[in-house]
Design a protein around this motif. Structure first.
Motif, mmCIF file in Angstrom:
data_model
loop_
_atom_site.group_PDB
_atom_site.id
_atom_site.type_symbol
_atom_site.label_atom_id
_atom_site.label_comp_id
_atom_site.label_asym_id
_atom_site.label_seq_id
_atom_site.Cartn_x
_atom_site.Cartn_y
_atom_site.Cartn_z
ATOM 1 N N ALA A 140 0.825 -1.206 0.000
ATOM 2 C CA ALA A 140 0.000 0.000 0.000
ATOM 3 C C ALA A 140 0.861 1.259 0.000
ATOM 4 N N ALA A 141 1.976 1.210 0.728
ATOM 5 C CA ALA A 141 2.886 2.357 0.756
ATOM 6 C C ALA A 141 3.441 2.648 -0.632
ATOM 7 N N MET A 142 3.810 1.588 -1.364
ATOM 8 C CA MET A 142 4.309 1.787 -2.730
ATOM 9 C C MET A 142 3.236 2.381 -3.638
ATOM 10 N N LEU A 143 2.013 1.868 -3.526
ATOM 11 C CA LEU A 143 0.946 2.266 -4.441
ATOM 12 C C LEU A 143 0.356 3.636 -4.114
ATOM 13 N N VAL A 144 0.531 4.095 -2.882
ATOM 14 C CA VAL A 144 -0.019 5.389 -2.481
ATOM 15 C C VAL A 144 1.066 6.452 -2.372
ATOM 16 N N ALA A 145 2.161 6.110 -1.692
ATOM 17 C CA ALA A 145 3.180 7.114 -1.387
ATOM 18 C C ALA A 145 3.939 7.574 -2.624
ATOM 19 N N PHE A 146 4.347 6.657 -3.492
ATOM 20 C CA PHE A 146 5.105 7.057 -4.674
ATOM 21 C C PHE A 146 4.293 7.953 -5.613
ATOM 22 N N PRO A 147 3.030 7.584 -5.963
ATOM 23 C CA PRO A 147 2.234 8.509 -6.773
ATOM 24 C C PRO A 147 2.014 9.860 -6.094
ATOM 25 N N ALA A 148 1.781 9.836 -4.769
ATOM 26 C CA ALA A 148 1.585 11.091 -4.043
ATOM 27 C C ALA A 148 2.836 11.954 -4.106
ATOM 28 N N SER A 149 4.006 11.334 -3.972
ATOM 29 C CA SER A 149 5.265 12.071 -4.060
ATOM 30 C C SER A 149 5.439 12.712 -5.435
ATOM 31 N N SER A 150 5.084 11.976 -6.489
ATOM 32 C CA SER A 150 5.191 12.521 -7.844
ATOM 33 C C SER A 150 4.249 13.705 -8.036
ATOM 34 N N ILE A 151 3.021 13.568 -7.544
ATOM 35 C CA ILE A 151 2.039 14.652 -7.661
ATOM 36 C C ILE A 151 2.512 15.888 -6.903
ATOM 37 N N LEU A 152 3.048 15.688 -5.705
ATOM 38 C CA LEU A 152 3.515 16.819 -4.892
ATOM 39 C C LEU A 152 4.714 17.514 -5.536
ATOM 40 N N SER A 153 5.599 16.736 -6.158
ATOM 41 C CA SER A 153 6.748 17.339 -6.837
ATOM 42 C C SER A 153 6.288 18.255 -7.965
ATOM 43 N N ARG A 154 5.326 17.782 -8.751
ATOM 44 C CA ARG A 154 4.812 18.600 -9.849
ATOM 45 C C ARG A 154 4.007 19.784 -9.318
ATOM 46 N N LEU A 155 3.270 19.563 -8.193
ATOM 47 C CA LEU A 155 2.474 20.637 -7.592
ATOM 48 C C LEU A 155 3.373 21.773 -7.115
ATOM 49 N N TYR A 156 4.543 21.430 -6.619
ATOM 50 C CA TYR A 156 5.505 22.453 -6.182
ATOM 51 C C TYR A 156 5.830 23.411 -7.327
ATOM 52 N N TYR A 157 6.078 22.869 -8.505
ATOM 53 C CA TYR A 157 6.442 23.713 -9.645
ATOM 54 C C TYR A 157 5.230 24.442 -10.237
ATOM 55 N N SER A 158 4.102 23.768 -10.291
ATOM 56 C CA SER A 158 2.923 24.403 -10.886
ATOM 57 C C SER A 158 2.364 25.518 -10.013
ATOM 58 N N ASN A 159 2.660 25.495 -8.702
ATOM 59 C CA ASN A 159 2.158 26.526 -7.790
ATOM 60 C C ASN A 159 3.163 27.627 -7.502
ATOM 61 N N GLY A 160 4.276 27.631 -8.235
ATOM 62 C CA GLY A 160 5.199 28.752 -8.107
ATOM 63 C C GLY A 160 6.603 28.413 -7.671
ATOM 64 N N GLY A 161 6.873 27.162 -7.287
ATOM 65 C CA GLY A 161 8.230 26.774 -6.915
ATOM 66 C C GLY A 161 9.136 26.705 -8.126
ATOM 67 N N THR A 162 10.410 26.991 -7.930
ATOM 68 C CA THR A 162 11.348 27.004 -9.062
ATOM 69 C C THR A 162 12.635 26.229 -8.819
ATOM 70 N N SER A 163 12.971 25.955 -7.569
ATOM 71 C CA SER A 163 14.275 25.369 -7.252
ATOM 72 C C SER A 163 14.309 23.868 -7.531
ATOM 73 N N LYS A 164 15.322 23.449 -8.284
ATOM 74 C CA LYS A 164 15.533 22.008 -8.518
ATOM 75 C C LYS A 164 16.206 21.375 -7.305
ATOM 76 N N TRP A 165 17.062 22.135 -6.630
ATOM 77 C CA TRP A 165 17.786 21.609 -5.485
ATOM 78 C C TRP A 165 16.859 21.346 -4.296
ATOM 79 N N ILE A 166 15.853 22.203 -4.111
ATOM 80 C CA ILE A 166 14.937 22.022 -2.983
ATOM 81 C C ILE A 166 14.158 20.719 -3.123
ATOM 82 N N ILE A 167 13.649 20.438 -4.318
ATOM 83 C CA ILE A 167 12.913 19.187 -4.531
ATOM 84 C C ILE A 167 13.843 17.988 -4.368
#
Length: 364
Positions: A52-79
């Motif tokens: 369950a951790a693989m099926l939920v956490a990894f997709p959530a991590s990917s979504i959050l990474s993209r959400l960071y950039y789409s909502n105004g984040g710019t740093s590659k190092w921070i992610i």
């Protein structure tokens, strides 16, 4: 003396008895029940939670990474830093294992320490490559391209660890490569409005390179177990994961400091869509979900097999893609759908090839 059979009778006896579909289902249920009884209930609970951790956490991590950039984040190092900032979670579980299972830490020597440092450096570089991918690609596209790490891990495993390849695994490598090519053909309709074609190409290249490096890290990690550790118990697997994450955290933190991105976080948080609270929540949950996904994958590999890990990886790709379409309005054209189906084919071929090795007595 038995009477002689007529020719027609001989033909009837020679014909194989057909096996019905329900007979196969019944045989599978019996096999599954026997496998279930061989392990304690705690084993299956832990395997379920890890899956369950693989099926939920990894997709959530990917979504959050993209959400960071789409909502105004710019740093590659921070992610990149967020991807390894959750290492204390692994430490907490490892120390609990020492206490409850009465185990002791594996002694460190020069070669083992050097291997952890090298893997940590490669992991930091890998996370930075993926950060560029999520900055310029839709999350669904980035997840599809990242699935090519399976093909790279098979190739590097063959050359470095002397793992076997068969026709099914070679077919999987070819098919997954074809799926990546299909995505490249759809670049014009697969970009966000604020992303240029050159940025899309950069993200595409970094994603493929990151997948290749991820496959190399996987093979090198297996080599460490074979050559330096010589055993694979749960706490040893956690030790390796902790040490690699810790050194990756150190290297990434140095990169963030040199690039002066920590100083820019305050202004970035103010301009972030949703404000400072949303900014911090995205980063904190990004760190937690990524580490939970890694821990889940580590546990699945130890508790079950690479075959189940491959199945779960195959399932989480469409989960990420569908979630990205729903939550982030990711573009999903015909070429990407075709690529998703072809990727599934490649995963299936890889799983079949890996399971055939498991049936080989020479590999037991």
């Amino acid at each position: 003396m038995q009477p002689l059979l007529e020719p027609g009778d001989q033909m009837e006896e020679a014909l194989p008895t057909p096996v019905s579909f329900w007979s196969k289902i019944s045989a599978f249920r019996t096999m599954a029940w026997e496998a279930y009884k061989k392990k304690p209930i705690s084993h299956w609970i832990l395997l379920f939670l890890s899956s369950a951790a693989m099926l939920v956490a990894f997709p959530a991590s990917s979504i959050l990474s993209r959400l960071y950039y789409s909502n105004g984040g710019t740093s590659k190092w921070i992610i990149s830093w967020v991807a390894v900032a959750g290492w204390p979670l692994t430490a907490l579980i490892l120390f609990s294992t020492y206490y409850f299972c009465k185990t002791f830490p594996t002694p460190l020597n020069f070669k083992l320490t050097l291997s952890y440092i090298m893997l940590g450096f490669l992991s930091a570089a890998d996370n930075l490559m993926y950060a560029y991918a999520y900055a310029y690609l839709p999350a669904s596209t980035a997840a599809l391209l990242a699935s090519s790490s399976l093909a790279f891990s098979a190739l590097f495993g063959y050359f470095l660890v002397k793992n076997k390849l068969n026709a099914s695994i070679i077919n999987a490598i070819v098919v997954i490569t074809a799926a990546m090519t299909i995505i490249a053909l759809d670049s014009d309709s697969d970009t966000y409005g604020d992303i240029t074609n050159s940025q899309y190409i950069i993200g595409f290249i970094w994603d493929i390179l990151g997948s290749a490096l991820h496959g190399l890290i996987f093979a090198l990690s297996e080599l460490v177990f074979v050559k330096l550790l010589g055993r694979r118990s749960f706490h040893v697997v956690l030790e390796q994961q902790l040490m690699v994450s810790l050194f990756a955290f150190v290297f990434t933190t140095i990169g963030v400091i040199v690039n002066k991105d920590f100083q820019g976080m305050k202004s970035e948080a103010k301009s972030f869509k949703g404000g400072t609270t949303s900014y911090l929540l995205v980063l904190i949950w990004g760190a937690i979900t990524f580490q939970l996904g890694v821990l889940g994958g580590t546990a699945v590999l130890f508790l079950s097999s690479t075959v189940l890990a491959g199945v779960l990886n195959a399932i989480r790709v469409p989960i990420t893609s569908i979630a990205a379409v729903i939550l982030l309005d990711d573009p999903m054209g015909g070429f990407k759908i075709l690529s998703l189906m072809v990727t599934f084919w490649g995963f299936g071929s890889y799983i079949y090839g890996s399971s055939s090795f498991g049936k080989d007595p020479s590999r037991q």
